[in-house]
Design an enzyme around this catalytic site. Structure first.
Site, PDB file in Angstrom:
ATOM      1  N   CYS A  18     -27.144 -22.618  27.390  1.00  0.00           N
ATOM      2  CA  CYS A  18     -28.582 -23.444  27.144  1.00  0.00           C
ATOM      3  C   CYS A  18     -28.259 -24.719  26.815  1.00  0.00           C
ATOM      4  O   CYS A  18     -27.266 -24.956  26.262  1.00  0.00           O
ATOM      5  CB  CYS A  18     -29.331 -22.795  26.139  1.00  0.00           C
ATOM      6  SG  CYS A  18     -29.646 -20.785  26.282  1.00  0.00           S
TER       7      CYS A  18
ATOM      8  N   ARG B 194     -24.245 -27.166  32.615  1.00  0.00           N
ATOM      9  CA  ARG B 194     -24.003 -25.913  31.687  1.00  0.00           C
ATOM     10  C   ARG B 194     -24.398 -24.809  32.068  1.00  0.00           C
ATOM     11  O   ARG B 194     -24.056 -23.614  31.644  1.00  0.00           O
ATOM     12  CB  ARG B 194     -24.567 -26.199  30.338  1.00  0.00           C
ATOM     13  CG  ARG B 194     -24.272 -27.346  29.540  1.00  0.00           C
ATOM     14  CD  ARG B 194     -25.266 -27.937  28.408  1.00  0.00           C
ATOM     15  NE  ARG B 194     -25.150 -26.894  27.240  1.00  0.00           N
ATOM     16  CZ  ARG B 194     -24.195 -27.186  26.233  1.00  0.00           C
ATOM     17  NH1 ARG B 194     -23.598 -28.087  26.232  1.00  0.00           N
ATOM     18  NH2 ARG B 194     -24.535 -26.180  25.272  1.00  0.00           N
TER      19      ARG B 194
ATOM     20  N   TRP C  10     -30.267 -20.272  29.597  1.00  0.00           N
ATOM     21  CA  TRP C  10     -29.254 -19.452  30.479  1.00  0.00           C
ATOM     22  C   TRP C  10     -29.531 -18.132  29.871  1.00  0.00           C
ATOM     23  O   TRP C  10     -29.434 -17.664  28.402  1.00  0.00           O
ATOM     24  CB  TRP C  10     -27.997 -19.847  30.068  1.00  0.00           C
ATOM     25  CG  TRP C  10     -26.783 -18.895  30.991  1.00  0.00           C
ATOM     26  CD1 TRP C  10     -26.687 -18.731  32.253  1.00  0.00           C
ATOM     27  CD2 TRP C  10     -25.962 -17.918  30.391  1.00  0.00           C
ATOM     28  NE1 TRP C  10     -25.652 -18.053  32.646  1.00  0.00           N
ATOM     29  CE2 TRP C  10     -25.095 -17.464  31.519  1.00  0.00           C
ATOM     30  CE3 TRP C  10     -25.646 -17.639  29.068  1.00  0.00           C
ATOM     31  CZ2 TRP C  10     -24.150 -16.518  31.360  1.00  0.00           C
ATOM     32  CZ3 TRP C  10     -24.515 -16.874  28.948  1.00  0.00           C
ATOM     33  CH2 TRP C  10     -23.896 -16.165  30.190  1.00  0.00           C
TER      34      TRP C  10
ATOM     35  N   ASN D 147     -30.608 -22.368  21.094  1.00  0.00           N
ATOM     36  CA  ASN D 147     -29.251 -21.819  21.759  1.00  0.00           C
ATOM     37  C   ASN D 147     -28.563 -21.268  21.019  1.00  0.00           C
ATOM     38  O   ASN D 147     -28.433 -21.486  19.968  1.00  0.00           O
ATOM     39  CB  ASN D 147     -28.614 -23.204  22.248  1.00  0.00           C
ATOM     40  CG  ASN D 147     -27.343 -22.776  23.192  1.00  0.00           C
ATOM     41  OD1 ASN D 147     -26.966 -21.870  23.644  1.00  0.00           O
ATOM     42  ND2 ASN D 147     -26.571 -23.811  23.370  1.00  0.00           N
ATOM     43  N   GLY D 148     -28.154 -19.961  21.502  1.00  0.00           N
ATOM     44  CA  GLY D 148     -27.421 -18.945  20.486  1.00  0.00           C
ATOM     45  C   GLY D 148     -27.959 -17.486  20.709  1.00  0.00           C
ATOM     46  O   GLY D 148     -28.781 -17.155  21.712  1.00  0.00           O
TER      47      GLY D 148
ATOM     48  N   GLU E 262      -4.817 -17.922  38.377  1.00  0.00           N
ATOM     49  CA  GLU E 262      -5.942 -18.890  38.244  1.00  0.00           C
ATOM     50  C   GLU E 262      -6.432 -19.394  39.803  1.00  0.00           C
ATOM     51  O   GLU E 262      -7.699 -19.330  39.658  1.00  0.00           O
ATOM     52  CB  GLU E 262      -5.248 -20.084  37.626  1.00  0.00           C
ATOM     53  CG  GLU E 262      -6.074 -21.497  38.083  1.00  0.00           C
ATOM     54  CD  GLU E 262      -7.262 -21.726  37.087  1.00  0.00           C
ATOM     55  OE1 GLU E 262      -7.758 -20.547  36.449  1.00  0.00           O
ATOM     56  OE2 GLU E 262      -8.069 -22.538  37.433  1.00  0.00           O
TER      57      GLU E 262
ATOM     58  N   LYS F 262     -10.638 -19.042  40.312  1.00  0.00           N
ATOM     59  CA  LYS F 262     -11.129 -20.206  41.244  1.00  0.00           C
ATOM     60  C   LYS F 262     -12.062 -19.815  42.365  1.00  0.00           C
ATOM     61  O   LYS F 262     -13.190 -20.223  42.475  1.00  0.00           O
ATOM     62  CB  LYS F 262     -10.220 -21.422  41.510  1.00  0.00           C
ATOM     63  CG  LYS F 262     -10.493 -22.673  41.309  1.00  0.00           C
ATOM     64  CD  LYS F 262     -11.280 -22.902  40.129  1.00  0.00           C
ATOM     65  CE  LYS F 262     -10.408 -22.504  39.116  1.00  0.00           C
ATOM     66  NZ  LYS F 262     -11.202 -22.244  37.467  1.00  0.00           N
TER      67      LYS F 262
ATOM     68  N   GLU G 215     -14.888 -17.420  41.314  1.00  0.00           N
ATOM     69  CA  GLU G 215     -16.077 -17.710  40.831  1.00  0.00           C
ATOM     70  C   GLU G 215     -16.799 -18.678  41.558  1.00  0.00           C
ATOM     71  O   GLU G 215     -18.140 -19.149  41.225  1.00  0.00           O
ATOM     72  CB  GLU G 215     -15.801 -18.384  39.402  1.00  0.00           C
ATOM     73  CG  GLU G 215     -15.071 -19.751  39.458  1.00  0.00           C
ATOM     74  CD  GLU G 215     -14.756 -20.438  38.004  1.00  0.00           C
ATOM     75  OE1 GLU G 215     -15.528 -20.288  37.306  1.00  0.00           O
ATOM     76  OE2 GLU G 215     -13.655 -20.896  37.835  1.00  0.00           O
TER      77      GLU G 215
ATOM     78  N   HIS H  36       3.467  -1.410  43.513  1.00  0.00           N
ATOM     79  CA  HIS H  36       2.999  -0.223  42.561  1.00  0.00           C
ATOM     80  C   HIS H  36       1.624  -0.012  42.601  1.00  0.00           C
ATOM     81  O   HIS H  36       0.986   0.176  41.673  1.00  0.00           O
ATOM     82  CB  HIS H  36       3.298  -0.962  40.935  1.00  0.00           C
ATOM     83  CG  HIS H  36       4.880  -1.167  41.044  1.00  0.00           C
ATOM     84  ND1 HIS H  36       5.846  -0.124  41.067  1.00  0.00           N
ATOM     85  CD2 HIS H  36       5.694  -2.374  41.197  1.00  0.00           C
ATOM     86  CE1 HIS H  36       7.087  -0.819  41.019  1.00  0.00           C
ATOM     87  NE2 HIS H  36       6.978  -2.027  41.110  1.00  0.00           N
TER      88      HIS H  36
ATOM     89  N   LYS I  41     -21.099 -23.505  32.120  1.00  0.00           N
ATOM     90  CA  LYS I  41     -20.051 -24.146  31.943  1.00  0.00           C
ATOM     91  C   LYS I  41     -19.362 -23.710  30.667  1.00  0.00           C
ATOM     92  O   LYS I  41     -18.067 -23.878  30.566  1.00  0.00           O
ATOM     93  CB  LYS I  41     -20.231 -25.712  31.891  1.00  0.00           C
ATOM     94  CG  LYS I  41     -19.164 -26.646  31.703  1.00  0.00           C
ATOM     95  CD  LYS I  41     -18.015 -26.179  32.736  1.00  0.00           C
ATOM     96  CE  LYS I  41     -16.796 -27.306  32.720  1.00  0.00           C
ATOM     97  NZ  LYS I  41     -15.758 -26.925  33.592  1.00  0.00           N
TER      98      LYS I  41
HETATM   99  C1  AGP Z   1     -13.248 -21.361  34.573  1.00  0.00           C
HETATM  100  O1  AGP Z   1     -13.254 -22.117  35.800  1.00  0.00           O
HETATM  101  C2  AGP Z   1     -14.256 -20.912  34.135  1.00  0.00           C
HETATM  102  N1  AGP Z   1     -15.388 -21.705  34.260  1.00  0.00           N
HETATM  103  C3  AGP Z   1     -14.287 -20.245  33.038  1.00  0.00           C
HETATM  104  O2  AGP Z   1     -13.400 -19.241  33.140  1.00  0.00           O
HETATM  105  C4  AGP Z   1     -13.840 -21.035  31.778  1.00  0.00           C
HETATM  106  O3  AGP Z   1     -12.338 -21.584  31.842  1.00  0.00           O
HETATM  107  C5  AGP Z   1     -13.847 -20.535  30.431  1.00  0.00           C
HETATM  108  O4  AGP Z   1     -15.213 -20.008  30.021  1.00  0.00           O
HETATM  109  C6  AGP Z   1     -13.426 -21.159  29.139  1.00  0.00           C
HETATM  110  O5  AGP Z   1     -14.032 -22.172  28.882  1.00  0.00           O
HETATM  111  P1  AGP Z   1     -13.571 -23.196  27.867  1.00  0.00           P
HETATM  112  O6  AGP Z   1     -12.234 -23.672  28.383  1.00  0.00           O
HETATM  113  O7  AGP Z   1     -14.447 -24.306  27.771  1.00  0.00           O
HETATM  114  O8  AGP Z   1     -13.309 -22.563  26.721  1.00  0.00           O
END
Ligand code: AGP
Length: 606
Positions: free
Chosen positions: A2, A27, A75, A99-100, A482, A486, A489, A505, A601
């Protein structure tokens, strides 16, 4: 996550609120709303299920000159995305954005029988709770303060009232808030990006603090109502930094600017001539650094994978130190032993991730030193660690993290070098890795200049698939994890990363025409083993995209051979190729590249 914006001044609030919410869109959200009041308490409220642009359209048709207001991008956590669940929420004369998560909202709701609930949200419960204290003898400030004492959970809130229409009350516990200071106007926001172009002076609210914001001033208090002196800080107002600079998406901009942002990470910290690293801000003495016996690296998502990759380099630099890498959301609940002389690296781009922040607090409570590896300046994690290394990658707007990963790994390597220097370990490796760090920005620049078109062409071949396997050995293993994250997501392809040696395995059973495979082959002593893992996949009809820095003979459906002078840091470079690959697949699949579905985000809830 949010986003909150508040404004009190002399200008029409609605446009300022909506423009601020636009800067918080990155965000991630699914609905939005604003409420504005005039000085007589006249109210205008707009709420939409959808994009902030719809709010813009609505206010364009309204002659609303009200000069105080609050706004929110939601959100969804409690209650589906809808206009009814969108903030602001009303109770009596007050309006609230939040927010929270109010964890005890059910118990509180049971005590608020006389409020007619119109939403499924925990936030409306908080609004009703505040209203239950808000009587003729209790000011808005005190009603908020008394209500928050009954709350269990996290909050960043802004509250206005038609009875006292010349102030905004705000408070935070776990969800960041920053107050921009203007001339006869003040602006509240979830993060500094909403303040760009409005002011360069701000107060960061700390956890457990409230503020009373009027046109004339900002007063800070603790939750007991005792006044505190707020620290006025200068904020980065580089508006260009949050614009796309002509790129189609923030994601492509942030991938392409990595040579510059990595230079910013390294600047003033590495001496390529002397092959040394100098880090300020660690707040650890040479003795502390020498005595470290255990390093635990904490993060979520990409930050976790950055830690995993960095751990391979730290193990080389600090052969007499045990290195552990943990997923923050697991570490905080798992029984674990923190040996004495432990230091924790808290890795977070946003510096607000709830799970990572909770880990930080848990680790600190157990007496270990904590070092932040954070991008967002002034963020909660950055302000609560004992010491830190800002990665200086600039605002990362796209939900998928790219430049932050590159800078986080490099920052952790520099920390490892700094510790190795004080302990006089791994001198030869120190020299090599510092020399490679120094050329890494240029190597990334060369890759981006030379191979993007080739990668885009390869990406279009694989955009139609729904499943993918990424694999690699040694430092290419965390890089495969990683790369898979990428892709999944932003393209929504079911992509998973594996240690290449693990295929036989189990995962090899998956290989058929539904899948394609991305194999990272690094020049070196494991190359032949990885080539045989690749052959195992080929033998089962795999559709392999091989990414390599080797000239060796390789059989694969698609091959990207990257020429580079790097040896040790090649995975960081080849990961940039993975980022470009994922980007073009997401574009080919016409996804919302910068704000992928279901994601945010900065995940400031558990
Ligand atoms: C990464 O592309 C994602 N958006 C997500 O995994 C992100 O890395 C994770 O939420 C951690 O966020 P931060 O680095 O702001 O703590």
């Amino acid at each position: 996550m949010c986003g909150i914006v508040g404004y009190i001044g002399k200008k029409p609030a609605n446009k300022i609120l909506v423009d601020g919410l636009k800067r918080l869109e990155y965000r991630g959200y699914d609905s939005a709303g604003i409420v504005t009041l005039d000085e007589n308490g006249e109210v205008k409220i707009n709420k939409v299920k959808g994009k902030v642009a719809q709010l813009d359209d609505e206010i364009a048709e309204q002659a609303d000159k009200n000069s105080i207001g609050i706004g929110h991008t939601r959100w969804a956590t409690h209650g589906e995305p809808s206009v009814a669940n969108a903030h602001p929420h009303k109770a009596g004369e007050i309006f609230l954005v939040h927010n929270g998560i109010i964890e005890n909202y059910k118990e509180l709701k049971a005590e608020l029988a006389d409020h007619k609930f119109v939403s499924d949200t925990d936030t409306e419960v908080l609004a009703a709770l505040i209203n239950s204290f808000y009587d003729e003898k209790t000011s808005l400030f005190d009603a908020v303060r008394l209500a928050l004492k009954k709350v269990v959970g996290t909050f960043g809130i802004a509250v206005v009232s038609t009875r006292e229409p010349n102030e905004i009350i705000t408070a935070r516990l776990g969800s960041p808030l920053i107050i921009g200071l203007g001339d006869n106007e003040n602006i509240l926001a979830s993060d500094a990006s909403a303040l760009f172009g409005l002011t360069d002076k701000a107060i960061y609210l700390n956890d457990g603090e409230m503020a009373k914001i009027t046109r004339e001033d900002v007063k800070i208090y603790d939750l007991n109502g005792s006044e505190i002196v707020g620290k006025i800080e200068k904020i980065d107002t580089n508006l260009a930094a949050i614009q796309k600079n002509g790129y189609a998406h923030f994601l492509l901009k942030e991938i392409m600017e990595q040579p510059e942002t990595l230079n910013a990470t390294l600047r003033g910290r590495i001496d390529a001539m002397k092959k040394t690293v100098k880090l300020g801000g660690l707040n650890l003495s040479e003795k502390d650094l020498k005595n470290v016996q255990h390093v635990v690296i904490v993060g979520c998502g990409t930050a976790y994978y950055a830690g995993l990759l960095a751990s391979y380099y730290l193990a080389e630099l600090l052969p007499d130190v045990t290195i552990e890498v943990v997923v923050a959301s697991e570490f905080r609940y798992k029984k674990s032993f923190l040996p004495k002389n432990s230091v924790a690296l808290i890795v977070s781009q946003s510096g607000e991730t709830a799970d990572t922040l909770a880990c930080l607090r848990e680790i600190k409570s157990r007496g270990a030193k904590t070092i932040g590896v954070v991008n967002a300046v002034g963020s909660t994690i950055a302000r609560e660690v004992d010491g830190g290394i800002y990665v200086h990658a600039g605002p990362e707007i796209s939900v998928a993290s790219t430049k932050a990963f590159t800078s986080q790994v490099s920052a952790m390597i520099m920390l490892g070098v700094s510790m190795a220097q004080t302990r006089e370990t791994a001198e030869d490796f120190v020299e090599k890795i510092v020399a490679e760090l120094a050329i890494l920005p240029d190597e990334i620049k060369k890759l981006l200049n030379k191979y993007v078109a080739e990668i885009e062409k390869i990406a279009t071949k694989y955009a139609k698939y729904e499943h993918a396997i990424y694999m690699g050995r040694d430092t290419a293993f965390p890089t495969a994890l990683e790369g898979a994250l990428k892709l999944k997501e932003i393209s929504y392809i079911d992509a998973n990363g594996y240690a290449a040696g693990e295929l036989k395995h189990g995962p090899l059973a998956l290989v058929d025409d539904r899948f394609f495979e991305v194999v990272m082959l690094l020049e070196g002593n494991l190359l032949d083993k990885t080539i045989s893992n690749l052959s195992e996949v080929n033998a089962r009809g795999g559709h392999v995209f091989a990414i390599t820095n080797s000239d060796k003979e390789i059989t694969a459906e698609s091959i990207l051979r990257v020429k580079t002078d790097l040896k040790i840091l090649t995975p960081i470079l080849l990961n940039v190729a993975q980022q470009v690959f994922a980007y073009y697949i997401a574009v080919a699949r016409e996804n919302d590249v910068d704000q992928p579905r279901n994601l945010a985000k900065s995940v400031t809830v558990e």
